[in-house]
Write a protein that holds these residues in place. Sequence first.
Motif, short mmCIF file in Angstrom:
data_model
loop_
_atom_site.label_atom_id
_atom_site.label_comp_id
_atom_site.label_asym_id
_atom_site.label_seq_id
_atom_site.Cartn_x
_atom_site.Cartn_y
_atom_site.Cartn_z
N ARG A 1 0.83 -1.21 0.00
CA ARG A 1 0.00 0.00 0.00
C ARG A 1 0.87 1.26 0.00
O ARG A 1 0.54 2.26 -0.65
CB ARG A 1 -0.94 -0.02 1.20
N ALA A 2 1.98 1.20 0.71
CA ALA A 2 2.89 2.35 0.73
C ALA A 2 3.47 2.64 -0.64
O ALA A 2 3.90 3.77 -0.92
CB ALA A 2 4.01 2.10 1.73
N LYS A 3 3.46 1.64 -1.51
CA LYS A 3 3.96 1.81 -2.87
C LYS A 3 2.83 2.00 -3.88
O LYS A 3 3.08 2.04 -5.09
CB LYS A 3 4.79 0.57 -3.27
N GLY A 4 1.57 2.05 -3.37
CA GLY A 4 0.42 2.25 -4.24
C GLY A 4 0.01 1.03 -5.03
O GLY A 4 -0.62 1.14 -6.09
N ILE A 5 0.32 -0.15 -4.51
CA ILE A 5 0.02 -1.40 -5.23
C ILE A 5 -1.08 -2.17 -4.51
O ILE A 5 -0.92 -2.52 -3.33
CB ILE A 5 1.28 -2.28 -5.34
N PRO A 6 -2.21 -2.43 -5.17
CA PRO A 6 -3.28 -3.21 -4.54
C PRO A 6 -2.86 -4.67 -4.35
O PRO A 6 -2.09 -5.21 -5.13
CB PRO A 6 -4.45 -3.11 -5.54
N VAL A 7 -3.42 -5.30 -3.30
CA VAL A 7 -3.14 -6.71 -3.01
C VAL A 7 -4.46 -7.48 -2.95
O VAL A 7 -5.35 -7.14 -2.17
CB VAL A 7 -2.39 -6.87 -1.68
N ILE A 8 -4.59 -8.48 -3.79
CA ILE A 8 -5.73 -9.40 -3.76
C ILE A 8 -5.34 -10.58 -2.87
O ILE A 8 -4.29 -11.20 -3.10
CB ILE A 8 -6.09 -9.92 -5.16
N VAL A 9 -6.15 -10.89 -1.88
CA VAL A 9 -5.81 -11.97 -0.95
C VAL A 9 -6.69 -13.19 -1.22
O VAL A 9 -7.93 -13.10 -1.19
CB VAL A 9 -5.96 -11.52 0.52
N ASP A 10 -6.04 -14.30 -1.48
CA ASP A 10 -6.72 -15.59 -1.69
C ASP A 10 -6.87 -16.27 -0.33
O ASP A 10 -5.91 -16.83 0.22
CB ASP A 10 -5.89 -16.45 -2.64
N GLY A 11 -8.07 -16.22 0.22
CA GLY A 11 -8.35 -16.81 1.52
C GLY A 11 -9.14 -18.10 1.44
O GLY A 11 -9.85 -18.45 2.39
N ALA A 12 -9.02 -18.82 0.33
CA ALA A 12 -9.83 -20.02 0.11
C ALA A 12 -9.74 -21.01 1.26
O ALA A 12 -10.73 -21.64 1.63
CB ALA A 12 -9.42 -20.70 -1.21
N HIS A 13 -8.54 -21.16 1.82
CA HIS A 13 -8.35 -22.16 2.88
C HIS A 13 -8.27 -21.57 4.27
O HIS A 13 -8.08 -22.30 5.24
CB HIS A 13 -7.07 -22.96 2.60
N ALA A 14 -8.41 -20.26 4.38
CA ALA A 14 -8.20 -19.62 5.68
C ALA A 14 -9.49 -19.34 6.44
O ALA A 14 -9.58 -19.59 7.64
CB ALA A 14 -7.41 -18.31 5.49
N PHE A 15 -10.50 -18.82 5.76
CA PHE A 15 -11.72 -18.38 6.43
C PHE A 15 -12.40 -19.56 7.11
O PHE A 15 -12.67 -20.59 6.49
CB PHE A 15 -12.67 -17.73 5.43
N ALA A 16 -12.67 -19.43 8.42
CA ALA A 16 -13.30 -20.45 9.26
C ALA A 16 -12.39 -21.64 9.53
O ALA A 16 -12.81 -22.63 10.10
CB ALA A 16 -14.63 -20.93 8.66
N HIS A 17 -11.13 -21.54 9.12
CA HIS A 17 -10.14 -22.58 9.40
C HIS A 17 -9.40 -22.24 10.69
O HIS A 17 -9.24 -23.09 11.56
CB HIS A 17 -9.17 -22.68 8.22
N PHE A 18 -8.96 -21.01 10.80
CA PHE A 18 -8.33 -20.53 12.03
C PHE A 18 -8.88 -19.15 12.35
O PHE A 18 -9.56 -18.52 11.55
CB PHE A 18 -6.80 -20.53 11.92
#
Length: 433
Positions: free
Chosen positions: A229-246
Amino acid sequence: MYNRRSFLGAIGRTACAAFALPTLQPQRFTRALEAFAADMRTPEEIAQDELMWFDVQQAFTVDRSLVNLNNGGVSPSPAIVQAAMKRHLDYSNNAPVYTMWQILEPEREGVRQRLARAFGCEAGEIALTRNASESLQTCQFGFDLKPGDEVLTTTQDYPRMITTFQQRERRERIKLKQFSLPVPCEDNDEIVARFEKNITFKTRLILMSHMINITGQILPVKQVVQMARAKGIPVIVDGAHAFAHFDFSLVDLECDYYATSLHKWLFAPHGTGMLYVRRNKIQNLWPMMAAPEKMDNDIRKFEEIGTHPAANYLAIAEALTFHQGIGAKRKEARLIYLRDRWARRLAQLGSIHLHTSLQPGFACGLATVQLKDADPFALTHYLWDKHRIIVTPIKHPEFEGIRVTPSVYTTLEEIDRFADAMEEVSKSGLPKT
């Protein structure tokens, strides 16, 4: 006194009994949630209480003649979720143009609100999708890019998402740049440094996994997002295995774009997913399917896919209640306990190599193990043919093995059957074909 042992028993009956659950179960299920909430032990202590988890196991209608250790692909739903979906589907078929479109469809808003509350954002920032792939591709295709623009991701990201950027390469002449991560990695600063090192003046977008699907490695999303973000670059986060896992929420990530499947660790109906887009980012992200201009600022523009079932999405609410009844921290602790039971045992064998960290914070219930000199596909077939155990073969250019993903319905006996089988093949080798 209420007996914990019986509180989820009725959930795990036959399909016929499951259909009766919506009218018979609410009072018992409410007491079940109260039993979890009243238990003051630590999540780690509860994780080892087999009486407690026996009750949870009975909530599922799984086939116990086999051992399913591939819940990371798609998970079975508890009977109460199946029953809710069937109830909604039956009602839809009374007169779909009325019952589905006018009665059930508006109820999606309640599901949207509950998911937003669970994730820690506004309801107007959550889109209901069919899976993580649809959610991610909405973001991957939704950014305007020019020939020569670079998108950055690792060599361990999900193949479908890599394919998505490769198609944009062929069609629009953008550039996909990938880099490797250590396997496993127990240094978050090293991961952030590798992302930053591979950023160039042409980098316009970053895709990163929250949990890598082939190793279970948990990546430091917040640190990467802040750096980018400090460099002005968006980040798409793939949370396929994370949500409701931990256990985590949006505040732990600070990301603007997050995609997940709900039919994995939330135990929602198959073909359900979620996309989070921060409110001030919605307008400039194109939907994958066309939506009218008046919807430019509406998260629902990402749901414009034509006719779709209401039942799948409404039953997400039951899955969320089930998940919250167990408790995210207790669920996380149980999954780690199951992983450690087989992984620490097999790690003692000289022919076994773990590609997943067992240190706190770097992984959870998903782990990948390699048996020396054993082809992952041959080992997978052997475990199924000889022992009726389902695992996932992993053959990556940088490492290989089998991925093992138990769930809350997995018993200790099933974990031990897997470990026994692996010890047997470690000692004797795979049979000659």
